[in-house]
Motif scaffolding. Structure first.
Motif, short mmCIF file in Angstrom:
data_model
loop_
_atom_site.label_atom_id
_atom_site.label_comp_id
_atom_site.label_asym_id
_atom_site.label_seq_id
_atom_site.Cartn_x
_atom_site.Cartn_y
_atom_site.Cartn_z
N SER A 131 0.84 -1.20 0.00
CA SER A 131 0.00 0.00 0.00
C SER A 131 0.88 1.26 0.00
CB SER A 131 -0.93 0.02 1.21
OG SER A 131 -0.17 0.13 2.40
N MET A 132 2.03 1.14 0.65
CA MET A 132 2.94 2.28 0.66
C MET A 132 3.44 2.60 -0.75
SD MET A 132 5.42 2.26 3.92
CE MET A 132 6.95 1.98 3.09
N TRP A 153 2.09 1.76 -3.65
CA TRP A 153 1.04 2.24 -4.53
C TRP A 153 0.66 3.69 -4.24
CZ3 TRP A 153 -0.17 0.55 -8.99
CH2 TRP A 153 0.01 -0.81 -9.32
N SER A 154 0.56 4.01 -2.95
CA SER A 154 0.19 5.41 -2.66
C SER A 154 1.30 6.36 -3.09
CB SER A 154 -0.14 5.60 -1.17
OG SER A 154 0.84 4.99 -0.38
N MET A 155 2.54 5.92 -2.94
CA MET A 155 3.66 6.75 -3.40
C MET A 155 3.56 7.00 -4.91
SD MET A 155 6.38 8.24 -2.35
CE MET A 155 7.25 9.33 -3.45
N ALA A 205 0.90 6.79 -6.71
CA ALA A 205 -0.26 7.64 -6.99
C ALA A 205 0.08 9.11 -6.78
CB ALA A 205 -1.42 7.23 -6.08
N ILE A 206 0.81 9.37 -5.71
CA ILE A 206 1.19 10.77 -5.43
C ILE A 206 2.04 11.32 -6.56
CG2 ILE A 206 2.60 12.20 -3.93
CD1 ILE A 206 1.66 10.39 -1.60
#
Lengths: 196, 64, 373
Positions: C17-18, C20-22, C24-25
């Motif tokens: 999740s880390m 993927w969110s990175m 995405a950002i």
């Protein structure tokens, strides 16, 4: 109190070199020393303009700031003068001046330049007024006679004007209002600061 | 020891003399120019000639 | 076991999740601002031509001309002379003034004062570094006569140039308040001339020194040890040193070589304006660099002069008489001493030396006993 200024109207200057000649003749300036010079921008191209440049007698004069012997002084009416007896000919004022006004009689090896010479606004120097010493070192003193610099007084098109800053700004403003266009008080910001 | 001290003080006095241009010492005050004076640089002189120069500018630089 | 398995799964999920969110950002950070183009594309009015600001500016050559003139673009002038410029105006001088009257004078001046005070404080705190175990009375040759001549020639030139140069830079602030305008001006005229005529002689001296002494100053491995032990300046360590120790090598390469060449080159540029290539820009920068390098050099010089005279017992006589005490040599330049002795040089006692000089054609040198530093 009057504050003496030069203003060259670029719309009127016709590069006739009369100001240069007048200055040379009036003060018996030696060869190679040019207190005043005319610079032509876009020479020979459409939109050619000329400006007569000499010492602008700055409010916060860079030459006076860098002089190692502190030989410059400003009269109460804003004319920047210097004492040739103190000058050591180091050339620093020439490098500091935005207008290239300081001149020297020599340019030889080992940094020998002789005493600096520049436009005095026809106000002589620290020697007694109208004395022979003042004449030979600094040229004539017209200001003490109630006259303005000869270059400006004899300008045929009245492009170069000199005198009390308020008066000449007024004359110039009337001209611009009559003929239209934008004012171009060349060099005033550099010499006299923003608050003019 | 003594001659050394005398020699040192003599050198100090000599160099002070040299620095001072062998006399005629002018003390400096900030903002006050003490080179050879120019009476035409004074307020009075500027005041005295101001009117003449103003008239001159009007006469010489305005279009006739 | 199960617990461990759970922990591993949770860690993997957290990691995923880390990432993927990175991503995405990063993606949104690039994509969202670009969305402006989309709006611009949609909202663009059709039919009317877009305003071209650059072309509009091109249609006003007059203001271009004044702007160029303000920036120092050259024009044409009929006047001739060595100091005639064809520029209406230039900002070179303003930069020169700001640097000279600003950092150069304030930082430079206080730098020299600070170095001087630091050395004085160091001397008061630690005192002179004595020869361990006293003098032996036997001496060996350290500097030959021509080397000493070269050293003192450069030293005297350096001091004259430093004093006259500092007078031109700081005289207005420091000396005019004391002596006044006229006296200072006559001194400054002399100082300016002296600076300009001693300078070339000094340049030659420095160049000869660089050529002659570079071989003594080649960095060696033991210099590293010398620096690690701080040169033995504080405490009683005696780090190894050849003919020149690590500090002397720094003085040679940084001071004499780098700063010396900088000062010489910029000095010659400033000194011969008749060569003709010096614009106001070159000239003012040469003067600024000259003064900056010279002030740094003077700072190093103060250290060199202190260590060579007051700071170390027995160091100065190596440069005055040319001979140093054996004890001093062993203490400060052990490797050099070993080399010299291995090469067959024999330490000579004062009486022996005196006797030798009595026979020689030129007697009259003072015995070392009277020359305690």
């Amino acid at each position: 109190m009057a504050r003496m200024k030069f203003l060259c109207d670029a719309e009127r200057c016709i590069e006739c070199q009369a100001c240069v000649t007048a200055c040379k003749n009036e003060h018996e300036v030696p060869w190679g020393v040019n207190r005043r010079r005319v610079i032509v921008m876009n020479d020979g191209r459409p939109g050619e303009k000329s400006i007569s440049v000499a010492c602008m007698h700055c409010t916060d004069a860079p030459c006076a700031a860098v002089c190692p012997v502190d030989c410059f002084y400003t009269t109460a009416d804003g004319i920047v003068l210097h004492d040739k007896d103190l000058c050591i000919g180091c050339g620093y004022c020439f490098y500091a001046c935005p207008f290239g006004a300081p001149q020297y009689p020599q340019q030889t090896a080992f940094g020998v330049r002789g005493k600096m010479d520049k436009c005095t606004f026809c106000a002589g120097g620290p020697e007694p007024v109208h004395s022979q010493e003042e004449l030979t070192k600094y040229g004539t003193n017209r200001v003490e006679e109630g006259k303005l610099p000869l270059c400006a007084e004899m300008c045929a098109t009245k492009a170069l004007i000199a005198g009390d800053g308020n008066v000449i700004a007024d004359i110039y403003r009337k001209r611009v209002m009559t003929r239209g266009g934008r004012p171009q008080t060349w060099g005033w910001q550099a010499a006299y600061g923003d608050d003019i | 020891m003594m001659p050394k001290k005398i020699a040192l003080s003599a050198i100090a006095a000599l160099s002070l003399g040299l620095l001072a241009g062998c006399g005629d010492v002018t003390l400096y005050e900030p903002g006050v120019y003490k080179g050879s004076g120019d009476e035409t640089a004074s307020e009075e002189a500027a005041e005295r000639r101001a009117d003449a120069l103003r008239d001159r500018a009007q006469a010489a630089h305005t279009d006739r | 076991m199960n617990k461990h398995h759970d922990a591993a799964v949770r860690a993997r999920r957290r990691w995923r999740s880390m990432v993927w969110s990175m991503m995405a950002i990063v993606f949104l950070a690039m994509a969202l601002p670009s969305a402006g183009y989309l709006f611009a594309q949609v909202g663009e009015p059709t039919g009317e031509p877009q305003r071209q600001f650059s072309e509009q500016r091109e249609t006003n050559p007059r203001s271009d001309m004044w702007r160029d003139g303000r920036r120092g673009e050259g024009g044409f002038t009929t006047q001739t002379g060595p100091y005639v410029t064809n520029q209406l105006m230039t900002n070179v001088g303003e930069n020169y003034r700001q640097i000279r009257q600003g950092p150069l004078m304030t930082v430079g001046g206080w730098f020299l004062v600070a170095v001087f005070l630091a050395i004085t404080a160091f001397y008061l705190l630690t005192g002179q570094k004595k020869i361990d175990g006293g003098r032996t009375g036997r001496t060996i040759v350290r500097w030959k006569a021509y080397e000493r001549f070269l050293h003192w020639f450069n030293a005297i030139c350096f001091i004259i140039l430093a004093i006259t140069g500092l007078s031109l830079l700081f005289g207005r602030t420091v000396l005019i308040p004391i002596v006044g305008h006229q006296a200072f001006s006559s001194y400054a005229e002399f100082a300016y001339g002296a600076h300009n005529f001693v300078g070339p002689a000094f340049s030659v001296g420095v160049l000869v020194m660089i050529v002659l002494w570079a071989r003594h100053n080649i960095p060696k491995k033991h210099d590293w040890v010398w620096f690690k032990e701080g040169g033995g300046i504080i405490g009683n360590k005696h780090p190894p040193a050849g003919k020149m120790n690590g500090g002397e090598k720094v003085w040679f390469w940084v001071g004499v070589f780098a700063l010396g060449l900088t000062v010489i080159i910029t000095g010659l540029i400033a000194l011969f304006p008749n060569l003709g290539f010096q614009t106001r820009e070159i000239m003012s920068w040469a003067l600024i660099i000259h003064a900056t390098a010279a002030i740094l050099w003077m700072g190093l010089f103060l250290g060199h002069a202190y260590i060579g005279t007051l700071g170390t017992e027995g160091a100065l006589e190596g440069m005055t008489r040319g001979r140093v005490d054996v004890a001093w040599a062993k203490q400060h330049h052990d490797l050099w001493y070993e080399d010299v002795v291995a090469a067959g040089e024999k330490p000579v006692s004062e009486e022996e030396l005196h006797g030798r000089q009595q026979q020689g054609p030129a007697p009259g040198s003072t015995p070392a006993g009277e020359r305690g530093t």
